[in-house]
Scaffold this active site. Structure first.
Site, PDB file in Angstrom:
ATOM      1  N   HIS A 190       0.692  -1.225  -0.096  1.00 29.90           N
ATOM      2  CA  HIS A 190      -0.006  -0.043  -0.132  1.00 29.90           C
ATOM      3  C   HIS A 190       0.947   1.357  -0.101  1.00 29.90           C
ATOM      4  O   HIS A 190       2.054   1.226   0.320  1.00 29.90           O
ATOM      5  CB  HIS A 190      -0.913   0.143   1.491  1.00 29.90           C
ATOM      6  CG  HIS A 190      -1.872   0.990   1.529  1.00 29.90           C
ATOM      7  ND1 HIS A 190      -1.695   2.112   1.831  1.00 29.90           N
ATOM      8  CD2 HIS A 190      -3.116   0.936   1.259  1.00 29.90           C
ATOM      9  CE1 HIS A 190      -2.729   3.060   1.939  1.00 29.90           C
ATOM     10  NE2 HIS A 190      -3.614   2.233   1.669  1.00 29.90           N
ATOM     11  N   ASP A 244       3.270  -4.274   7.915  1.00 32.50           N
ATOM     12  CA  ASP A 244       2.283  -3.823   7.869  1.00 32.50           C
ATOM     13  C   ASP A 244       0.982  -4.822   7.948  1.00 32.50           C
ATOM     14  O   ASP A 244       0.630  -5.351   7.158  1.00 32.50           O
ATOM     15  CB  ASP A 244       2.172  -3.029   6.360  1.00 32.50           C
ATOM     16  CG  ASP A 244       0.980  -2.246   6.070  1.00 32.50           C
ATOM     17  OD1 ASP A 244       0.117  -2.410   6.904  1.00 32.50           O
ATOM     18  OD2 ASP A 244       0.918  -1.765   5.273  1.00 32.50           O
ATOM     19  N   GLN A 259      -4.122  -5.187   6.820  1.00 28.34           N
ATOM     20  CA  GLN A 259      -5.092  -6.421   6.376  1.00 28.34           C
ATOM     21  C   GLN A 259      -4.831  -7.525   6.977  1.00 28.34           C
ATOM     22  O   GLN A 259      -5.459  -8.435   6.929  1.00 28.34           O
ATOM     23  CB  GLN A 259      -4.877  -6.383   4.986  1.00 28.34           C
ATOM     24  CG  GLN A 259      -5.216  -5.155   4.344  1.00 28.34           C
ATOM     25  CD  GLN A 259      -6.506  -4.563   4.319  1.00 28.34           C
ATOM     26  OE1 GLN A 259      -7.417  -5.294   4.626  1.00 28.34           O
ATOM     27  NE2 GLN A 259      -6.698  -3.157   3.898  1.00 28.34           N
ATOM     28  N   LYS A 307     -10.156  -0.937  10.951  1.00 30.10           N
ATOM     29  CA  LYS A 307     -10.199  -1.795  10.067  1.00 30.10           C
ATOM     30  C   LYS A 307     -10.606  -3.310  11.138  1.00 30.10           C
ATOM     31  O   LYS A 307     -10.821  -4.496  10.356  1.00 30.10           O
ATOM     32  CB  LYS A 307      -9.043  -2.353   9.190  1.00 30.10           C
ATOM     33  CG  LYS A 307      -8.738  -1.117   8.255  1.00 30.10           C
ATOM     34  CD  LYS A 307      -7.803  -1.667   7.006  1.00 30.10           C
ATOM     35  CE  LYS A 307      -6.884  -0.294   6.513  1.00 30.10           C
ATOM     36  NZ  LYS A 307      -7.771   0.062   5.242  1.00 30.10           N
ATOM     37  N   CYS A 367      -4.930   2.556  -3.408  1.00 28.63           N
ATOM     38  CA  CYS A 367      -3.736   3.014  -2.824  1.00 28.63           C
ATOM     39  C   CYS A 367      -2.485   2.163  -3.076  1.00 28.63           C
ATOM     40  O   CYS A 367      -1.594   1.981  -2.251  1.00 28.63           O
ATOM     41  CB  CYS A 367      -3.874   3.506  -1.310  1.00 28.63           C
ATOM     42  SG  CYS A 367      -5.100   4.807  -1.099  1.00 28.63           S
TER      43      CYS A 367
END
Ligand code: 7TS
Length: 440
Positions: free
Chosen positions: A154, A231, A234, A257, A395
């Site tokens: 991302h 990261d 997700q 999220k 993104c």
């Protein structure tokens, strides 16, 4: 987490873990239809009509809806308990501080961090990555060094490193993506060298859903002395994460999220690294003492939390983590895996549909391209049937460039989605085909 385990699909992993366990464990199963119905009733947004149809919300990769428990907790905090934290000697402030601190311990437990001192509250994943790229990047990187990222990132895990390289003279190096949307592990191994100072890698690709074999990649990067940031924007919402088992140095995720409010996120960092890092922002709450001549900084995590934090949002995040923990991350993973398989089967047969991202290990993200309609038109027509998907580059423009498409339509699932909603998605795509090609 062993290396070979990390390579297997999540569902197989969980089933095996249960079967191989010496002590009897409750059988982990996907949520039943009745359980999903009852869970859906916890999310007020889901019961509304959009354009005359019951809403089908399939943009969970962008942000998830909020259960009543989170909304109620924040309302109660604002109506009955609101006060600043860390400063007041009066009862309201002391109580707010206690509730706030409790969430830090809760997050540490959620990630299996060794200590709550390793949990920094940020505004989200983006700020968490910027914090590390700025603070650690500035002291660690020098000309000749390399920062390794992947072609699946991302923008939030690209641009801060580009900027860190521009400031320090280090070079940004990218692990290429194979045709199925997985990373080229052979090239990755070849890229690692003593010059690799940082590996910044997404746990799960937001654009394609690819789940990276992070445990194995972390071990390889550590072997050349690199610091690893994962990261987890997700990752954390969809599977249980154990930062000690992964042995990552940093792990970042966003509250919004993971069914919590916007405006807050988490940076996990190993304490010995956090301790060596200079502040990212300066001001109140992050100091030990200030004179006009000299300021001394507080120890982490306070060192990285300048200013009044997002108090109510942190409290809301605590309620969100309670909620997902009560459903169970293992059951969430199995339920979403079932939805992924079902939706993949349903979409794969549609004429003119190209699925982008077909790696064997995927989360429930389906990115697709129709050869007869632009993704934005797909998104708009689906919306007319009450189906909310994301259309665009997500993104992740380099991912789009890699697959030669300007954008994709993306359906991203949560455990509150249903088989009926997959049917609604398929029939709405049929409507796009009817409009653009005249065929049914
Ligand atoms: N990293 C990944 C992998 C993401 O998916 C996102 C947001 C971010 C970082 C940034 O998170 P933030 O909370 O700081 O904004 N991803 C998306 C998406 O896929 N659609 O909208 C936002």
């Amino acid at each position: 987490m062993s290396l070979s385990k990390e390579m297997k699909p999540v569902a197989v992993d969980l089933v095996e873990a249960v079967q191989m366990s010496a002590t009897p464990q409750p059988i982990v199963s996907p949520l039943s239809e009745a359980e999903v119905r009852s869970i859906r009733a916890d999310f007020p947004v889901l019961s509304q009509q959009v354009n005359g149809y019951p809403l089908v919300y399939l943009d969970n990769g962008a942000t998830t809806q909020k259960p009543q428990a989170v909304i109620d907790r924040m309302t109660r905090f604002y109506s009955e308990e609101y006060g600043t934290v860390r400063r007041g000697v009066y009862a309201l402030s002391a109580k707010a501080t206690e509730a706030f601190d409790q969430v830090r311990s809760q997050v540490a437990q959620f990630l299996n961090a060794a200590s709550e001192k390793e949990i920094v509250f940020t505004r989200g994943t983006t700020e968490a990555i910027n914090l590390v790229a700025f603070s650690l990047g500035n002291v660690l990187l020098k000309p000749g060094d390399q920062v390794l990222i992947s072609g699946l990132e991302h923008h939030a895990n690209i641009v801060p490193w580009q900027e860190a390289c521009a400031r320090t003279g280090a070079t940004l190096v990218v692990i290429p993506v194979l045709d199925d949307g997985s990373l080229d592990q052979t090239v990755f191994e070849g890229l690692l060298s003593p010059q690799t100072k940082i590996l910044a890698l997404t746990h799960v690709s937001n654009a394609l859903g690819t789940v990276n074999p992070v445990a194995e990649m972390i071990e390889r990067a550590h072997a050349v002395g690199a610091v690893v940031l994962i990261d987890g924007a997700q990752g954390a919402p969809h599977m249980s994460v154990d930062v000690q088992a992964l042995d990552c140095d940093f792990y970042a995720f966003s509250s919004h999220k993971v069914y919590g409010p916007t405006g807050v996120g988490v940076l996990y960092g190993k304490y010995n690294l956090l301790e060596q890092m200079p502040p990212y922002q300066t001001g109140g709450d992050m100091i030990l003492s200030v004179t006009f001549e000299k300021t001394t900084f507080a120890k982490p995590p306070a060192r990285f939390e300048a200013g009044t934090p997002a108090i109510a949002e942190v409290i809301g995040l605590g309620a969100a983590l309670d909620y997902v923990t009560s459903v169970g991350l293992d059951r969430i993973a199995l339920t979403e895996e079932k939805l992924r398989q079902e939706a993949t089967d349903a979409l794969s047969g549609l004429p003119g549909l190209r699925m982008i991202g077909t790696a064997s290990q995927k989360s429930a993200v389906l990115s697709f391209y129709l050869d007869y309609a632009h993704p934005h038109d797909i998104g708009t027509i689906l919306d007319q049937s009450g189906v909310a998907v994301r259309a665009g580059h997500h993104c992740a423009q380099p991912v789009m460039q890699r697959f030669g498409v300007p954008a994709t339509a993306r359906a991203s699932f949560s455990f509150y989605n249903t088989s009926d909603e997959i049917t609604r998605l398929v029939s709405a795509i049929g409507e796009v085909r009817r409009i653009f090609t005249g065929s049914v």
